[in-house]
Design a protein around this motif. Structure first.
Motif, PDB file in Angstrom:
ATOM      1  N   ILE A 291      54.128  82.181 -24.950  1.00 23.09           N
ATOM      2  CA  ILE A 291      53.688  82.910 -26.115  1.00 23.09           C
ATOM      3  C   ILE A 291      55.669  83.189 -27.537  1.00 23.09           C
ATOM      4  O   ILE A 291      55.606  82.495 -28.039  1.00 23.09           O
ATOM      5  CB  ILE A 291      53.677  84.504 -25.761  1.00 23.09           C
ATOM      6  CG1 ILE A 291      52.254  84.302 -25.635  1.00 23.09           C
ATOM      7  CG2 ILE A 291      54.011  85.083 -26.902  1.00 23.09           C
ATOM      8  CD1 ILE A 291      51.833  85.070 -25.204  1.00 23.09           C
ATOM      9  N   GLY A 292      56.529  83.257 -25.675  1.00 28.15           N
ATOM     10  CA  GLY A 292      57.692  83.529 -26.430  1.00 28.15           C
ATOM     11  C   GLY A 292      58.433  81.667 -27.831  1.00 28.15           C
ATOM     12  O   GLY A 292      58.846  82.407 -28.425  1.00 28.15           O
ATOM     13  N   VAL A 293      58.208  81.007 -27.032  1.00 28.54           N
ATOM     14  CA  VAL A 293      58.529  79.232 -27.663  1.00 28.54           C
ATOM     15  C   VAL A 293      57.734  79.266 -28.659  1.00 28.54           C
ATOM     16  O   VAL A 293      58.580  78.898 -29.581  1.00 28.54           O
ATOM     17  CB  VAL A 293      58.313  78.734 -25.721  1.00 28.54           C
ATOM     18  CG1 VAL A 293      57.975  77.342 -27.100  1.00 28.54           C
ATOM     19  CG2 VAL A 293      59.343  78.641 -24.787  1.00 28.54           C
ATOM     20  N   PHE A 294      56.093  79.652 -28.740  1.00 26.62           N
ATOM     21  CA  PHE A 294      55.917  79.859 -29.442  1.00 26.62           C
ATOM     22  C   PHE A 294      55.705  81.194 -30.946  1.00 26.62           C
ATOM     23  O   PHE A 294      55.642  80.417 -31.637  1.00 26.62           O
ATOM     24  CB  PHE A 294      54.050  80.223 -29.752  1.00 26.62           C
ATOM     25  CG  PHE A 294      53.600  78.712 -29.359  1.00 26.62           C
ATOM     26  CD1 PHE A 294      53.450  77.479 -29.777  1.00 26.62           C
ATOM     27  CD2 PHE A 294      53.633  78.010 -27.758  1.00 26.62           C
ATOM     28  CE1 PHE A 294      52.907  76.115 -29.634  1.00 26.62           C
ATOM     29  CE2 PHE A 294      52.559  76.769 -27.224  1.00 26.62           C
ATOM     30  CZ  PHE A 294      52.737  75.703 -28.496  1.00 26.62           C
ATOM     31  N   PHE A 432      49.719  79.280 -38.177  1.00 30.03           N
ATOM     32  CA  PHE A 432      47.713  79.988 -37.750  1.00 30.03           C
ATOM     33  C   PHE A 432      47.897  79.797 -37.252  1.00 30.03           C
ATOM     34  O   PHE A 432      46.404  80.814 -36.389  1.00 30.03           O
ATOM     35  CB  PHE A 432      47.119  79.985 -39.341  1.00 30.03           C
ATOM     36  CG  PHE A 432      47.182  81.228 -40.382  1.00 30.03           C
ATOM     37  CD1 PHE A 432      47.574  82.375 -39.816  1.00 30.03           C
ATOM     38  CD2 PHE A 432      48.726  81.252 -40.941  1.00 30.03           C
ATOM     39  CE1 PHE A 432      47.222  83.641 -41.239  1.00 30.03           C
ATOM     40  CE2 PHE A 432      49.378  82.214 -42.108  1.00 30.03           C
ATOM     41  CZ  PHE A 432      48.109  83.390 -41.633  1.00 30.03           C
ATOM     42  N   ALA A 433      47.769  78.673 -36.633  1.00 32.60           N
ATOM     43  CA  ALA A 433      46.976  78.340 -34.741  1.00 32.60           C
ATOM     44  C   ALA A 433      46.996  78.865 -34.090  1.00 32.60           C
ATOM     45  O   ALA A 433      46.658  79.822 -32.765  1.00 32.60           O
ATOM     46  CB  ALA A 433      46.422  76.885 -35.090  1.00 32.60           C
ATOM     47  N   VAL A 434      48.712  78.960 -33.558  1.00 30.84           N
ATOM     48  CA  VAL A 434      48.777  79.766 -32.638  1.00 30.84           C
ATOM     49  C   VAL A 434      48.445  81.487 -32.931  1.00 30.84           C
ATOM     50  O   VAL A 434      48.540  82.132 -31.838  1.00 30.84           O
ATOM     51  CB  VAL A 434      50.711  80.013 -33.083  1.00 30.84           C
ATOM     52  CG1 VAL A 434      51.589  80.626 -31.757  1.00 30.84           C
ATOM     53  CG2 VAL A 434      51.223  78.188 -32.353  1.00 30.84           C
ATOM     54  N   ALA A 678      53.634  87.954 -34.483  1.00 33.25           N
ATOM     55  CA  ALA A 678      53.493  86.373 -34.878  1.00 33.25           C
ATOM     56  C   ALA A 678      52.538  86.395 -36.375  1.00 33.25           C
ATOM     57  O   ALA A 678      52.925  85.521 -37.130  1.00 33.25           O
ATOM     58  CB  ALA A 678      52.338  85.292 -33.448  1.00 33.25           C
ATOM     59  N   ILE A 679      51.446  87.166 -36.247  1.00 32.42           N
ATOM     60  CA  ILE A 679      51.418  87.138 -38.351  1.00 32.42           C
ATOM     61  C   ILE A 679      51.885  86.924 -38.888  1.00 32.42           C
ATOM     62  O   ILE A 679      51.677  87.186 -39.688  1.00 32.42           O
ATOM     63  CB  ILE A 679      49.839  88.681 -37.296  1.00 32.42           C
ATOM     64  CG1 ILE A 679      48.510  87.635 -36.392  1.00 32.42           C
ATOM     65  CG2 ILE A 679      49.329  88.541 -39.227  1.00 32.42           C
ATOM     66  CD1 ILE A 679      47.778  86.447 -37.811  1.00 32.42           C
TER      67      ILE A 679
END
Length: 793
Positions: A291-294, A432-434, A678-679
């Protein structure tokens, strides 16, 4: 040269304030998330490394076959430690036994505080390399001594010297303070241990010498430190059958098999199924690391998108630079220096974000982390991580912008082309996929928690209070205690038990019944209770009745749960009897299965019997008409009256049950936190792209308005591309999220499904967020006066 690059980079940042703000804000949030996750991973991966012998220490565990399945236990019989020292001394430098892990009453004059402690063999402090502030590590060689943590010393003695002072353990054993050790960090197996007393002290106090079958009870943990040049794998194979060789024929049916689990795996690889390690918390380390990487990648995507989107504005600059002799390599350095300045500023902002958010993050993650300001490794990693971020974020813009041909640019024939936007669109879809995968994952985690919370537990949690009692003072006066509590009007009913309703006292294999396979080894959960216990906790009877003082024969009676009746194949269990520890017991009651351990696991066969001695807990049902605070005050007064030596300790059963979901709730909250960020990062990118697109098409919008286009038509025109991109990302993210979360749910035997509504809600939410983000710029552009945009034509 470098100074010139940075000066130009700074001018570009100042000139394009909105663009710069979006880039720096996005990068700083992404870097802050990556740092927080990095600190959390560091804390998890460094668990127990405070012990200098960390790599050579292991815990002895056993696999046993019960009820037709292989179970893994930490508990072992106490004679095992001596057997390992005697028969395998060449493989181990130390073999240390510990027992009595839990809260114990420590008394000093009028100070009575419950502290978490253990009883351990003398070599333990040396094996675990405790940092002694006073005294020495071999202090436990004196069987009347005790060593205490610095926090315990402060609680009892303040700034006075505790050495030589006497503490009383559980109102039974006098122990002289012979050492004080430094408090261990939270990421240590011994983190909460407030005192360590000699094993021999517990052995004598509990008269273990008179134990008729010492190899039967499994109440100890055994630790070993490998000898120099000894192989842990080889030693694990050697000791496999050591317990099997010493137990009775009945216990041999369990096929106990010993093995060593290295200390390096105890925390992260703590789950076993059918005798094999299936992982554990390590899955969350991997999950949050990914998650951190993404999330950082999302921030880098924003930077790349906005930098390349403004390519036409930078095209003339590139053309002029090339025309006057700039090499492509110099232009690449120029654009990298711009991204480096953004990353450097974002790094400083990220450090501020991390410092401000750590208290909240620690509370959610149940940690005590801090930024490692004085650790060189931290600065090496963070600076390296910033340079890597610069490389990722700046590479595409640098190589793309530096590739423009000066002839086309300066003649005015340069166009970015129809396909130039494709990479940007792909990156938006990835963003947005992530984000959608994170949102779906968060929803599934919380649905699983709620699903387990709503599971029937077989008793009534509301209004139940469990009070811990020490000794037998309350038991001896139980009738009087009950009368006094009833007089207060705060209690409806009360009963004694070995443990609170949320747990079981232990397990037993000493159960026989008709038609039982003689070769089958069983393991039933067991608990002793007093008469009226079922009424107090709200057992749900499928047949029969509760224990009652009106029936003297109940001393040879049991109540069983549905899982036990099913396992024994009894259709009418209240007409049956079982053999329990060699005596015949009548089954007087059948109750619905009670969830006492993990709320996600199947209920195990359980048996309750009438306890002749004192229990460790009194369970009370509070009068629903009385407030909890008032009730607790009056209950405490009565308990202090009959047992003034014991501190009043209580817990609400519903709160204890809720804590069973702590790990999953932490995962859910962290996932929600990261999904929100992320959003946020993705929306920053959309906002920037929409802003740029509106600016780029300002004349087109003006012409359309002059020709009669409505604001709605313009809004739809400008928003359609983004809706298509987000829809594509939903189609990509949905199967990925379903696959990942289906695998995660496999870790729970009692689990929810993945509802189609999860995907629908997420999809609608993502599109709504996109429209809200894009609409701010598109409506602003649509409302612009066309005279301003077309006056130059």
């Amino acid at each position: 040269m470098i100074k010139n690059y940075l000066k130009i980079a700074w001018r570009n940042l100042i000139k394009n304030k909105v663009h710069s703000f979006i880039n720096i804000a996005g990068l700083s949030v992404g870097m802050a998330v990556a740092m927080l996750i990095g600190l959390w991973m560091w804390d998890e991966l460094s668990f127990d490394k405070v012990h200098q012998n960390y790599s050579s220490i292991a815990q002895v565990k056993q696999n046993v076959t019960n009820n037709g399945e292989v179970q893994t236990w930490d508990g072992l019989p106490y004679p095992l430690a001596g057997a390992l020292r005697k028969n395998y001394g060449g493989d181990f430098k130390y073999v240390v036994m510990a027992a009595g892990w839990g809260d114990h009453l420590l008394v000093l004059d009028n100070k009575k505080i419950n502290r978490f402690g253990i009883f351990m063999e003398p070599q333990g402090p040396d094996m675990f390399t405790l940092d002694m502030l006073k005294g020495s590590r071999n202090a436990l060689a004196d069987q009347s001594s005790i060593i205490i943590s610095a926090a315990t010393a402060k609680a009892y003695f303040g700034d006075a010297d505790p050495m030589g002072q006497t503490l009383k353990i559980d109102n039974q054993i006098n122990a002289k303070v012979a050492g004080v050790y430094r408090d261990l960090p939270q990421n240590s197996t011994l983190a909460n241990v407030g005192f360590i007393a000699p094993w021999q002290m517990m052995y004598v106090a509990n008269d273990m010498k008179s134990m008729t079958e010492p190899w039967r009870p499994n109440f100890c943990t055994v630790w070993v430190q490998m000898a120099d040049n000894a192989s842990m794998t080889s030693a694990s194979l050697k000791i496999k059958d050591e317990k099997l060789r010493n137990v009775s024929a009945t216990l041999a049916k369990k096929k106990p098999a010993l093995f060593l689990q290295p200390m390096s795996q105890l925390h992260l690889y703590d789950e076993f199924k059918d005798g094999k390690n299936t992982g554990g918390r390590i899955q969350y380390v991997w999950m949050f690391g990914i998650i951190g990487v993404f999330v950082l990648l999302l921030a880098c995507i924003n930077f790349m998108n906005l930098s390349t989107a403004r390519s036409e504005k930078r095209a003339k600059e590139v053309g002029i630079r090339k025309a006057i002799g700039s090499l492509r390599g110099q232009l690449i350095y120029q654009f990298f220096s711009e991204s480096l300045l953004c990353v450097a500023l974002a790094f400083l902002v990220a450090l501020l974000f991390v410092q401000l958010s750590l208290p909240f993050f620690n509370e959610v993650a149940d940690k005590k982390m801090s930024i490692l300001w004085t650790t060189p490794v931290f600065w090496l990693l963070t600076i390296g991580f910033s340079l890597l971020t610069d490389l990722i974020a700046g590479s595409y813009p640098a190589f793309y912008l530096s590739s423009f041909q000066p002839v086309k640019v300066l003649k005015g024939t340069f166009r970015v082309g129809r396909f130039a936007a494709i990479p940007r669109k792909v990156l938006v879809v990835v963003q947005f996929a992530v984000s959608v995968v994170l949102i779906i994952g968060t929803i599934v985690v919380f649905r699983q928690i709620e699903f387990a919370k709503d599971r029937p537990v077989g008793y009534t949690r509301d209004g139940l209070v469990a009070v811990q009692i020490g000794g037998d003072a309350i038991h001896k006066s139980f009738a009087s205690v009950k009368d006094e509590l009833m007089k207060t009007g705060t209690v409806v009913s009360l009963a004694e038990g070995d443990v609170a309703p949320t747990g079981m006292a232990g397990s037993t294999s000493a159960i026989e019944w008709k038609e039982k396979d003689p070769n089958l080894s069983v393991d039933f959960q067991q608990a002793g209770v007093s008469a009226g216990y079922g009424e107090t906790v709200g057992w749900q009877f499928k047949g029969g009745r509760d224990f009652s003082n009106a029936y003297p024969s109940d001393s040879l009676a049991v109540v069983i749960n549905e899982a036990a009746a099913k396992f024994m194949g009894m259709k009418n269990p209240t007409d049956e009897s079982i053999t329990f520890y060699g005596n015949t017991f009548k089954i007087i009651g059948l109750i619905k299965d009670i969830v006492v351990n993990s709320p996600y696991a199947p209920v195990k066969p359980g048996v309750f019997f009438l306890n002749k001695g004192a229990g460790s807990t009194v369970v009370l049902k509070i009068n629903p008409k009385i407030s909890a605070g008032t009730a607790v005050e009056k209950i405490e007064a009565v308990f202090k009256q009959f047992n003034p030596e014991q501190p009043f300790q209580y817990s609400f059963v519903d709160e204890v049950y809720a804590r069973k979901f702590g790990n999953e709730q932490r995962v859910g909250k962290l996932a929600a936190f990261f999904a929100s960020l992320a959003i946020f990062i993705s929306c920053l990118g959309l906002f920037g792209m929409a802003s740029f697109m509106a600016e780029q098409r300002v004349k087109e919008i003006g012409v359309r308005k002059v020709l009669g286009a409505s604001i709605f038509n313009l809004w739809r025109l400008l928003s359609t591309d983004f809706i298509i991109l987000v829809t594509v990302s939903l189609l990509i993210a949905a199967p990925i999220a379903w696959y990942l979360m289906s695998n995660w749910l496999q870790n729970f035997e009692y689990r929810s499904g993945i509802s189609i509504w999860t995907f629908i809600i997420t999809g609608v939410g993502a599109i709504t967020i996109t429209l809200l983000t894009v609409s701010i710029q598109t409506i602003k552009a649509a409302l612009m006066n066309p005279v301003k945009s077309l006056k130059s034509e």
